[in-house]
Design an enzyme around this catalytic site. Sequence first.
Site, PDB file in Angstrom:
ATOM      1  N   SER A  89      -7.477 -15.026  -0.550  1.00  0.00           N
ATOM      2  CA  SER A  89      -6.105 -14.800  -0.096  1.00  0.00           C
ATOM      3  C   SER A  89      -5.492 -16.040   0.550  1.00  0.00           C
ATOM      4  O   SER A  89      -4.278 -16.186   0.568  1.00  0.00           O
ATOM      5  CB  SER A  89      -6.075 -13.656   0.920  1.00  0.00           C
ATOM      6  N   THR A 142      -2.914 -14.279   4.645  1.00  0.00           N
ATOM      7  CA  THR A 142      -1.639 -14.176   3.913  1.00  0.00           C
ATOM      8  C   THR A 142      -0.435 -14.504   4.803  1.00  0.00           C
ATOM      9  O   THR A 142       0.332 -15.405   4.472  1.00  0.00           O
ATOM     10  CB  THR A 142      -1.499 -12.785   3.250  1.00  0.00           C
ATOM     11  N   GLU A 257       3.561  -7.808   3.868  1.00  0.00           N
ATOM     12  CA  GLU A 257       2.276  -7.706   3.177  1.00  0.00           C
ATOM     13  C   GLU A 257       1.611  -6.337   3.328  1.00  0.00           C
ATOM     14  O   GLU A 257       1.410  -5.866   4.448  1.00  0.00           O
ATOM     15  CB  GLU A 257       1.290  -8.764   3.708  1.00  0.00           C
ATOM     16  N   HIS A 266     -12.260  -4.093  -1.588  1.00  0.00           N
ATOM     17  CA  HIS A 266     -13.574  -4.607  -1.170  1.00  0.00           C
ATOM     18  C   HIS A 266     -14.525  -3.447  -0.851  1.00  0.00           C
ATOM     19  O   HIS A 266     -15.720  -3.534  -1.111  1.00  0.00           O
ATOM     20  CB  HIS A 266     -13.429  -5.494   0.072  1.00  0.00           C
ATOM     21  N   ASP A 304      -1.583 -11.772  -4.431  1.00  0.00           N
ATOM     22  CA  ASP A 304      -2.310 -13.050  -4.427  1.00  0.00           C
ATOM     23  C   ASP A 304      -3.434 -13.051  -5.467  1.00  0.00           C
ATOM     24  O   ASP A 304      -3.804 -14.074  -6.010  1.00  0.00           O
ATOM     25  CB  ASP A 304      -2.849 -13.362  -3.034  1.00  0.00           C
ATOM     26  N   HIS A 305      -3.977 -11.860  -5.745  1.00  0.00           N
ATOM     27  CA  HIS A 305      -5.087 -11.690  -6.691  1.00  0.00           C
ATOM     28  C   HIS A 305      -5.395 -10.201  -6.766  1.00  0.00           C
ATOM     29  O   HIS A 305      -4.847  -9.413  -5.997  1.00  0.00           O
ATOM     30  CB  HIS A 305      -6.345 -12.432  -6.207  1.00  0.00           C
TER      31      HIS A 305
HETATM   32 MG    MG Z   1      -3.913 -10.682   3.058  1.00  0.00          MG
HETATM   33 ZN    ZN Z   2      -9.990  -9.951  -0.384  1.00  0.00          ZN
END
Ligand code: MG
Ligand code: ZN
Length: 367
Positions: A89, A142, A257, A266, A304-305
Amino acid sequence: MKRLIKIYLFALLPISIFVSCNTVPSAADNKKFKRPDKQINVILLIGDGMGLSQVSAVYYFGDKTPSFSRFSDISLINVSPIKLKITDSASGATAFACGEKTYNGAIGVDADTNEIQNIFEILSVQGYKTGIISTSSVTHATPACYYAHVSKRSMQYEIAEQIVDSDVDFFAGGGESWFRNRKDGRDLYPALIQNGFIMDQPLKSLTIIPEKKYGFLLAKKGMPTMLEDRGDFLSDYTKIALDYFTQSESSFFLMVEGSQIDWAGHDNNSEYLIEEMKDFNKTIDIALNYAEQEGNTLVIVTADHETGGFTLSTNDGDYGDIKPSFSTGGHSATLIPVFAFGNGAENFRGVYENTEIFHKILDVISN
Ligand code: MG
Ligand code: ZN
């Protein structure tokens, strides 16, 4: 044509009217005429770890029409950092905030750990107000990339110190532990207040003073999860930030965010993930409603991913039933969707690099 009309009027108008035209316009007139000259507002919503399956989950597990269906322009980005294939991130946020690819863990610095100017620093010089809202601590990777420059994302005490003198006008999220009762005994609140911040004002008694700045640190570290009853924090504070910026009458850049979409990935916890996505979806609607009502605003939603290698697979071969599942406890390399709405949205088409988000936003603002 305008010029011609003006000259024509000057020639015809008696002197008295000409003089009255030169008097100071009323406040109402001022407001009316200021609007078209104002640079566009930007609301950037980042769903940390939000790939296409996370977005899709809102369509199957959400309770109403997803906000994503309201967007006019959709594109894809490649989010790889330098040297590696899979980003974290920090380098992902540096790409968005500073327009440069860097190494994993970098906060607002390049491959050689040199500071890179971020979009808040660029726009605040042009009179923009800026804000960050996150469901993590505001010192997390972030949001940090919009005001801090450090070589490692774990340097959260240094990151917190850097918000004090930064260009941020509004922040809301968790992270109080990095601001007071710190390991070094320092309390950053007096310096923040000295710099014009009103800290942690309860919403019940909140009256917005456009000349002030606002900070809300509502948890020691991350905010509670949606499953733990975080409630409407994200959408409510997004509304408050938009209200503050509107009253300030300056153009603004707000980064919001949905941090915990990543944490749920995760954890490989689909129930957690879906609740975080529903919350993020609701917040996107707030941003879109604002852009629709006020105009002069660009709304971008991206990530971001992707986290978790999340997928909506069949439940044991039953095509009538979905069983959300994960393929990793880490991030994946999948391309990431970008949703754009409002002024300049047409610039966000095609397949491109994550750093282009930064450049495209600045292009839209300068055109
Ligand atoms: Mg973040
Ligand atoms: Zn992560």
